[in-house]
Structure formats: C-alpha cells, structure tokens
Design an enzyme around this catalytic site. Structure first.
Site, PDB file in Angstrom:
ATOM      1  N   HIS A 156       0.799  -1.231   0.000  1.00  0.00           N
ATOM      2  CA  HIS A 156       0.000   0.000   0.000  1.00  0.00           C
ATOM      3  C   HIS A 156       0.833   1.283   0.000  1.00  0.00           C
ATOM      4  O   HIS A 156       0.417   2.297   0.554  1.00  0.00           O
ATOM      5  CB  HIS A 156      -0.931  -0.009   1.225  1.00  0.00           C
ATOM      6  N   GLY A 207      -1.733  -0.747  -6.688  1.00  0.00           N
ATOM      7  CA  GLY A 207      -2.681  -1.846  -6.572  1.00  0.00           C
ATOM      8  C   GLY A 207      -3.978  -1.366  -5.940  1.00  0.00           C
ATOM      9  O   GLY A 207      -5.071  -1.752  -6.359  1.00  0.00           O
ATOM     10  N   HIS A 208      -3.854  -0.540  -4.922  1.00  0.00           N
ATOM     11  CA  HIS A 208      -5.026   0.072  -4.288  1.00  0.00           C
ATOM     12  C   HIS A 208      -5.059   1.531  -4.723  1.00  0.00           C
ATOM     13  O   HIS A 208      -4.302   2.355  -4.246  1.00  0.00           O
ATOM     14  CB  HIS A 208      -4.940  -0.033  -2.764  1.00  0.00           C
ATOM     15  N   HIS A 282     -12.290  -5.284  -6.236  1.00  0.00           N
ATOM     16  CA  HIS A 282     -12.397  -4.695  -4.907  1.00  0.00           C
ATOM     17  C   HIS A 282     -13.180  -3.385  -4.995  1.00  0.00           C
ATOM     18  O   HIS A 282     -12.842  -2.490  -5.752  1.00  0.00           O
ATOM     19  CB  HIS A 282     -10.973  -4.461  -4.393  1.00  0.00           C
ATOM     20  N   GLU A 334     -13.870  -8.478  -1.042  1.00  0.00           N
ATOM     21  CA  GLU A 334     -14.346  -7.171  -0.591  1.00  0.00           C
ATOM     22  C   GLU A 334     -14.919  -6.375  -1.765  1.00  0.00           C
ATOM     23  O   GLU A 334     -14.737  -5.169  -1.873  1.00  0.00           O
ATOM     24  CB  GLU A 334     -13.219  -6.375   0.078  1.00  0.00           C
ATOM     25  N   GLU A 350     -19.030  -2.605   2.179  1.00  0.00           N
ATOM     26  CA  GLU A 350     -18.085  -1.954   3.084  1.00  0.00           C
ATOM     27  C   GLU A 350     -18.389  -0.460   3.219  1.00  0.00           C
ATOM     28  O   GLU A 350     -18.685   0.228   2.243  1.00  0.00           O
ATOM     29  CB  GLU A 350     -16.664  -2.155   2.569  1.00  0.00           C
ATOM     30  N   CYS A 352     -16.368   1.956   3.677  1.00  0.00           N
ATOM     31  CA  CYS A 352     -15.449   2.736   2.838  1.00  0.00           C
ATOM     32  C   CYS A 352     -15.922   2.791   1.390  1.00  0.00           C
ATOM     33  O   CYS A 352     -15.715   3.799   0.703  1.00  0.00           O
ATOM     34  CB  CYS A 352     -14.045   2.136   2.884  1.00  0.00           C
ATOM     35  N   CYS A 418      -9.771   1.014   8.343  1.00  0.00           N
ATOM     36  CA  CYS A 418      -9.869   2.042   7.300  1.00  0.00           C
ATOM     37  C   CYS A 418     -11.179   2.811   7.385  1.00  0.00           C
ATOM     38  O   CYS A 418     -11.232   4.003   7.046  1.00  0.00           O
ATOM     39  CB  CYS A 418      -9.706   1.415   5.921  1.00  0.00           C
ATOM     40  N   CYS A 419     -12.261   2.164   7.826  1.00  0.00           N
ATOM     41  CA  CYS A 419     -13.574   2.806   7.770  1.00  0.00           C
ATOM     42  C   CYS A 419     -13.760   3.930   8.790  1.00  0.00           C
ATOM     43  O   CYS A 419     -14.305   4.983   8.437  1.00  0.00           O
ATOM     44  CB  CYS A 419     -14.675   1.754   7.923  1.00  0.00           C
TER      45      CYS A 419
END
Length: 651
Positions: A156, A207-208, A282, A334, A350, A352, A418-419
């Site tokens: 990340h 990637g994210h 995702h 996810e 999710e 997020c 993360c949320c």
C-alpha cells in the site's frame, strides 16, 4: 524544508482540451453553516467524540510511534487473510493521514487550539520520518527498507501516499501551514521519478487506487503540471499490457498465477480504463479509481474518459448497487461478483466503499449537472454511510449487511481500521456536499437546515434554509443580499420525489426540471422566500426480478431513508413476518426513539406452525396478525441486540 528534488522523465500530458463544463465546485467549508436537527447532532458527535477517540486508537495501536525510527522496528509477523498476506501496519500511515484530514476540516469550521496542537504534532512526526530522498512510509522505512516499490499489487505504498496528499491539501487549506504540503511535494517528486514511461522508470501504478484523485487535489491547489501529468500517467497506464503486476510478481520471485484474488480484475487492472464496461474487483479500489478518472476527465476535457465513467456508473447502479447505497456483495474479494448478485445476510457493502461512491457521485455531478448522481450520493449518505457508525460515535461497522440473525454488531476498532477515519473525514467535510457553485450559479444538492454564503453578481449572497428533512419534505429558502442582483439558483428535485411544488414569494413556479434540478433565474432581492414541497409518502420498493435474494420481497422507503425491521420492535423472528401488499403503512415521528426518528407502522402477519406440524407438511402453517414497526436502517444495532431485515416477505 529543502527544495523539491528535480523530476526527470516526467510524464507529459496526453490531453489538452478545455474542461468539460463550467466546474460546479463545492463551497468552502467555512462558508456553510449547518444548523439541522438531523445532521447537527451527528456532526457534533463526530467532531467532539470521534476525533479524540480515533486519535486515542492510533496511539494505542502504535501507529504514531511507528513514525519514530530511533529504535529498530523488526519485521512483524504477517497475518493471512483470505489466503493473502496482509500486514495491517502497512497502511497505518493512511489512517494517520485520514485523521489529519478530518481534524483539518474540523479546524476549518470549529477552530480548536488543543486539536490544532495534536495535528501539528502528527505533522511534525511525519516530517521527521521523511527520508532524505523524499520517501515517506513508516512500515518500509522502519521494518523492510529493501522492499520499497517491490509489490504495488498487494502492498500500500502509493495508497498511503495518496492519503498523505489529501491530508496535506486539507491541512494547508484549513490552517495555512505548509509543512505537510512541502513534505508531500517532495514525496510526489520522488514517486514521479520512480514511476513513469521514461528510461529506468517502473511502468507501474497502485494496486489500491487512491493517489489518482489525491494528485488531482494537489494539482488544483498547486497548479503544478507535474502533478496532473503523474495522475494522468497512473490512470492511462492502468491495464496496459504486458500486465505490470505480473511482471512485478516475477521480478520478486512470485508466480502471478498464484495471486489469491485470481486476476488483475481485483484491482481494475485487467484492461485499460477506457475499455472497461463492468464494475469489477475490490469495491473501494474501484470507487477511488473512478473518482480519480472523473477528476481527470473534467480537468482535461477528456470525453472518452468521461464516457467510461458513465458506462461504469450505469453498470453499478442498474445491476450492482444495494438499495441502501452499499456496494460490493462479497467478503472474499471485498467487492463485486456478477450481475444482480445482491445477497442480504452476507452483504459486504463496506462502509469505505459507500463513502468512496459519495466521492465519485459528487464529481460526476460537478461534471454533468445530472441529479441522478446527487440521488445516489444522498442514498449512500442517509443509509449505508451513516449505518457505519453508532449514534454515540464510538463504534463502527466495516461491512453492512441488510439482514442479520442478531450476530452483527459494531466494533470499537479493527485490524484494518480504514472505515472509522474515512467516516471521520467525510462527516467533518459534510458541508462540501450540500452546495456547489459556478461563476453565476448556486446549486442546492442536499436539503439541510442552515445557511450558505457565496459571492454572486459581485456581492455576498446568503441563502438560509429551514427544513426538518429527511423527516419532512417542506423546505423554505430565503435570500439575503445587500442589493438586488441577477443570478441562477438551482434546486434539486430528488428522483424519489413525485408531485413536488414550488413557490417564490407565494407565486407558483413550474417544477419542470432539467436533469433533476429546477433552474430559477431572476433578479433576487433580500428576503425573497422560496418554498419547496417534496411529498414524502411511504414507498414500497421492489427489486429487479433478476435479484434472486429479493424475489418475493419488498422494502420500505420514505424520502431518502430506507427502513428495516429490528427484533426489539417486532419481538418475533423476522423471516416469519409478512407485510401484505394491502396493508397501509403509516409514518409518525418518535422524538425519544433513536435520538428522534420517523418510524413506519403497519399490520402484518406472522406465520406460525400448525399444531403438531412436521418439518415438511402438505398443509400451510397458521398465522396471526401482528403490528409491524420499521425504523431507519442507519440507526439499527443501537439498542438491544437482535435480528434485522431490510427486505420483507410480502403476500
């Protein structure tokens, strides 16, 4: 702070067209005052409880201390989640960044010297952790410095960098302090050296996704074309062949075929973004990518990129979106599976992802002026997003099911938290979603009591709003300005609304609208009163027949709010409750329930086993008439634990 390092081989802009339309930008947070019976308590809890609580968690887990490299930090054991190695501390920097971003928004609307000192300390820690070449990532610097830039698919680095950039933009806008901005400018300069199409550069991308939209924010306050070029490179390079993630895997000695999530669809890198037609992989990554694509399309006048965004939006909203504004049905990735796959009891949805959908919707609204994007922004905000945090602001949902047997509950913190800071930053910046403006127009996107201040026609204009929305559809807007002036006011007519009525100073105005907005162009005077009436009958909602999970079921909605049953109100197993099509559903406000909510009531049926009924029987079960009470979905799991259902059996 030293001068940013030179950037060789900077990607050149591929497009140079004019912006797609006059940008409808959000009003500055300081120019929006929210005095609303619905939103003010939630924003106050978020500000007064959430900021401190989450700062305490960042201290407790060691995220802030991880920025101190004065003591060795050995590699941590890497836990395995879904057969994929994931190290939570790899994204600690993003959690810190989101907290700084949220705190900065709060400082912009509610100055607080104590909070500002906490932010200054966190910024100082980040600045001290930055390396001589500009690199800033506490995990790789402190634990595995030899693995920098070796696994963008799974790790990340660029994701964390994106959140640091967003934090820096919010921080300088709120405080005028440039320390964090200068830190990220140096980091971005390094990233632009590492990634790009030039000799010796990596032809990679995150990637994210997240850095794409962050770079656009940075560009808009810096006007540095290198930031825009890097954002465009990341978007355009994604999905090109040969697949970078596969090459990267081979380079570090891994077999690309052993990727736990199957293919590069997981990260929306299976084909170039302009060729993508289906929302895959995702969910959070997808929404962040699409938000960045929309920003880039708007800035460059890139109609092909906008067309891709519109195709993906249509795919999401016609085949893959929950009634609550949640998205991504599967825990395994996810994210997304196949068309119309929207299970209720295993819904991932999710928090997020819903937040990121709000970001994307806001951008698409700004580009197109089409109210359908505001409709989905509102749907997510009033339902899936708000369900992600308890009413007291202390507990959180990561996933948001639409049906529970009573074993789904919010948690204090999470191995992947993360949320919570995502909710924190969205709610502290909530005012940015209520209004937007162009040079000559003020747009009202959400109906929230309070006021907006904006410069139009060469003078300060105030628009005061009175309403009990979402419980009541009566909205009064009043203009205040020193001299009469001509400008345009655009009022949204929600897609769920039928029979809207509008008057200006008592004179009826046609509510015929263009893409969901009524356009009022006139010479405005101080004290002009606009009354908008949005009828709010209870609506039964049926799913598309292809949604297997909702066959034979019905949901209840009133205004933008989706409802659910909770066992604590019905005192029965909810799968045995039937809401007949003929039952009248009525609405009334309960001021002492769940901090004040409108509830729905109806006569229902409860299926019972007949006397001595076998497991399977040729005679139907018995039934009794019961009273059914439904509460807003966002408020569930704030009382006694028990079952919950959004979609109800019907007869």
């Amino acid at each position: 702070m030293s001068t940013p390092v030179p950037v060789p081989n900077t990607p050149q802009l591929l497009s140079a067209a004019a912006p797609l339309r006059e940008a409808a930008v959000p009003l500055p947070l300081a120019d929006v005052l929210i005095q609303d019976h619905f939103w003010t308590p939630r924003l106050q809890v978020n500000r007064e409880q959430g900021i401190d609580i989450q700062y305490g968690h960042l201290q407790d887990v060691g995220a802030l201390d991880a920025l101190d490299f004065s003591h060795p930090q050995p590699p941590l054991p890497i836990p395995v989640i879904n057969n994929n190695q994931v190290t939570p501390v790899m994204w600690w920097d993003s959690d810190i960044a989101k907290w700084i971003e949220a705190a900065s928004y709060s400082l912009e609307t509610h100055p607080d010297p104590r909070l500002e000192n906490l932010v200054d300390d966190a910024v100082a820690r980040l600045a001290k952790a930055q390396q001589a070449d500009g690199y800033l990532n506490s995990y790789f610097t402190g634990r595995e410095p030899d693995k920098r830039w070796t696994n963008e698919r799974d790790w990340h680095e660029l994701y964390c960098a994106g959140h640091l950039i967003e934090a820096a933009v919010a921080h300088v806008q709120a405080t005028g302090k440039r320390t964090l901005l200068e830190v990220v400018e140096r980091y971005v300069a390094l990233i632009a050296q590492v990634y790009g199409p030039g000799p010796g550069q990596k032809r990679g991308y995150p990637g994210h996704e997240e850095i794409e939209l962050a770079l656009m924010k940075l560009y808009r306050i810096s006007t540095n074309p290198e930031h825009l070029a890097l954002a465009e490179y990341f978007v355009n390079e994604r999905g090109q062949q040969p697949a970078y993630f596969d090459l990267e895997a081979v380079a570090r000695g891994d077999n690309p075929a052993s990727f736990a999530f199957g293919s590069n669809e997981y990260a929306q890198a299976h084909k170039p973004v302009r060729e993508q037609n289906e929302v895959v992989g995702h969910a959070v990554r997808a929404m962040y990518l699409y938000a960045g694509m929309a920003d880039l399309a708007a800035e460059l006048g890139d109609t092909d990129l906008l067309a891709a965004c519109e195709r993906l939006w249509d795919d999401l909203t016609t085949k893959r979106l929950y009634i609550t504004g949640g998205l991504g049905p599967s825990k395994d990735n996810e994210g997304f599976t196949f068309d119309y796959d929207l299970p209720n009891d295993t819904a991932y949805a999710e928090t997020c992802a819903a937040i990121a959908l709000v970001f994307w919707a806001q951008r698409m609204l700004a580009i197109t002026g089409d109210g359908r994007y505001a409709d989905e922004m509102e749907r997510s905000l009033y339902n899936n997003v708000l369900a992600g945090v308890s009413l007291d602001g202390r507990k959180y949902f990561y996933d948001n099911v639409l049906e529970s047997r009573g074993d789904n509950h919010r948690w204090d913190w999470h191995p992947c938290p993360c949320c919570p800071p995502n909710l924190l930053r969205l709610l502290t910046s909530f005012g940015a979603y209520v209004y937007s403006r162009t040079e000559s127009q003020l747009w009202v996107n959400l109906y929230v009591a309070g006021e907006a201040q904006v410069q139009l026609a060469g003078q300060d204009v105030r628009l005061k709003v009175q309403t009990e929305y979402p419980w009541d559809g009566e909205i009064t807007l009043t203009t205040e300005l020193a001299q009469p002036a001509t400008f345009i006011l655009k009022l949204r007519i929600p897609g769920w609304s039928q029979g809207a009525a509008l008057t200006v100073d008592g004179q009826a105005v046609d509510t015929q609208n263009d893409q969901g907005y009524v356009t009022l162009t006139r010479e405005w005077k101080s004290g002009t009163e606009i009354r908008l009436s949005l009828p709010m009958p209870v609506q039964r909602v049926w799913a598309h027949p292809a949604v297997r999970a909702d066959a034979g079921l019905v949901a209840l909605q009133r205004g933008p709010v989706v409802y659910c049953l909770e066992e604590t109100d019905v005192h029965q197993h909810l799968h045995q409750v039937v809401l007949p099509d003929t039952s009248e559903v009525t609405a009334h406000f309960e001021p002492s329930l769940l901090e004040g909510v409108t509830v729905l009531t109806a006569q229902g049926r409860y299926d019972l086993p007949s006397e001595n009924m076998a497991l399977y029987s040729s005679t139907p079960p018995g039934a009794e008439t019961i009273s059914v009470t439904a509460v807003p979905y966002y408020a569930w799991d704030n009382r006694e634990p028990g079952e919950m259902r959004v979609w109800l059996r019907r007869s």
